[in-house]
Design a protein around this motif. Structure first.
Motif: not given
Ligand code: PGA
Ligand code: ZN
Length: 397
Positions: A373-390
């Motif tokens: 999944i390509k969704t950035g590494a930093a910044g709130g709109e990116r971490t929203a997806k990363l945190n959801e994955l967690i």
């Protein structure tokens, strides 16, 4: 049954307006989703309208076909109604931004009605159990930052990570390490649209820094972190040549250049190495690099099954980037994933450079068993997806 659809204009991460949709069902189901937006958009993408215009057109044409008519749990039915309401093949009447917001909001309302998480609703009981490896944009330029690298994205790829959480934090660590290396070298850098560092350096320097930072952090975390690229070559292609800041390259030279980079840096992933209409050049490169490296079509395929079919026939790539707003509905995005899978291509689920807090793509990646999944590494709109994955991983992976 869908009882109500509310559409509104909200802000995205570039502080531009975008379309947000709420879908409410008669049984009390609720879903909310917002459309992302690209800056380095492909020529063949579905059409994004100004949000006001897209909202007005969707209220006029799509809402009456959905309210009291379609079931939120019947995703194909909802998306068929969106196509019928629009009547074109590129959503130029109601806007792909209205279409995708309604499509994703309906999926969430369908999941809510069933009491299932979205990844489960979309993926079903036979969804795989692998987690998608996040590709983290840590240095970049192109259309995402002024006066930075020619290549649009340098992506951290924690391929050896034992878990989603480890992978997400590995990319964050590489992002921080790149920041430190830039500071040590006295290179000032702001950030581009996706939160990646955007230094004013030659691509060569970015490659050095990526190699150094991924190696350092790989040693630190104890698993393999490779890296990859989104060249976004269509943005550089003009007058039949690739225009770099220090030189131009012909198509043959571009194939040679990228093949050399793959070899030299052991690249895991290369997106859009050639122009968006060069199926042949793509095929040549894919043939050259073999199966170890994903050659991914973004602007080439635009999540469109017809373009993907052509790419499959010509052997243009071994993976496809999936961006629901390029094609306008989740059904179309799923069809592209399925066609890719049947033909041995990997599907990589992706954000856009303009994003919101919406987390649909995290669920989509898990539902489709995507390797990346390509969704950035930093910044709130990116971490929203990363945190959801967690969070999803806690339940399911
Ligand atoms: P975009 O960039 O959202 O600006 O198109 C992302 C990409 O090219 O992958
Ligand atoms: Zn791209």
């Amino acid at each position: 049954q869908i009882a109500e659809i509310r559409l509104r204009r909200v802000l995205d991460s570039r502080a531009n307006g975008t379309v947000e949709a709420d879908v409410l069902t008669e049984s009390g189901g609720f879903g909310r989703a917002a459309a992302p937006s690209g800056a380095s958009t492909g020529e063949h993408e579905a059409i994004e309208l100004a949000p006001e215009e897209a909202i007005a057109a969707a209220r006029d044409r799509a809402v009456p076909r959905l309210v009291g008519e379609a079931y939120a749990g019947d995703q194909r039915g909802v998306d068929r109604a969106l196509h019928a309401a629009d009547g074109t093949d590129d959503f130029s009447e109601i806007g792909a931004n209205s279409a995708v917001a309604i499509s994703m909001a309906a999926a969430k309302a369908g999941a809510d009605m069933l009491g299932a998480p979205l990844y489960q609703h979309l993926g079903g009981a036979f969804r795989g159990e692998n987690f998608p490896v996040p590709l983290g944009n840590v240095i970049g330029g192109g259309e995402h930052a002024a006066d930075a690298t020619d290549i649009q994205e340098f992506l951290s790829a924690p391929v050896g990570a034992p878990s989603v959480t480890d992978a997400v934090f590995a990319n964050a660590a590489v992002h921080a390490e790149v920041g430190d290396v830039l500071a040590e070298r006295g290179i000032p850098a702001g950030k581009g649209d996706e939160g990646a560092w955007a230094p004013s350096v030659e691509d060569e320097v970015a490659f050095e820094i990526m190699a150094e930072a991924t190696e350092t952090m790989s040693d630190d975390v104890g698993f393999e972190i490779g890296f990859g690229l989104d060249v976004a070559a269509a943005e550089m292609f003009e007058d039949g040549e690739y225009q770099y800041s220090d030189r131009t390259r012909s198509t043959d030279e571009q194939v040679e250049y990228v093949a050399d980079l793959v070899r030299e840096y052991d690249l895991v992933y290369v997106e859009d190495p050639l122009d968006e209409n060069d199926f042949e050049g793509f095929a040549e490169l894919t043939d050259r690099v073999g199966e170890e490296t994903l050659i991914c079509g973004d602007d080439l395929f635009v999540t469109n099954t017809e373009r993907l079919q052509r790419g499959i026939e010509q052997g243009s790539a071994n993976s496809i980037l999936i961006k629901p707003n390029q094609i306008g509905t989740l059904t179309d995005a799923f069809d592209a994933v399925e066609l890719a899978g049947r033909n041995g291509l990997d599907a990589v689920i992706s954000h856009r450079s303009g994003e919101t807090e919406d987390t649909t793509i995290a669920h989509l990646a898990v539902a489709t068993d995507a390797p990346f999944i390509k969704t950035g590494a930093a910044g709130g709109e990116r971490t929203a997806k990363l945190n959801e994955l967690i969070r999803i991983a806690e339940d399911a992976l």
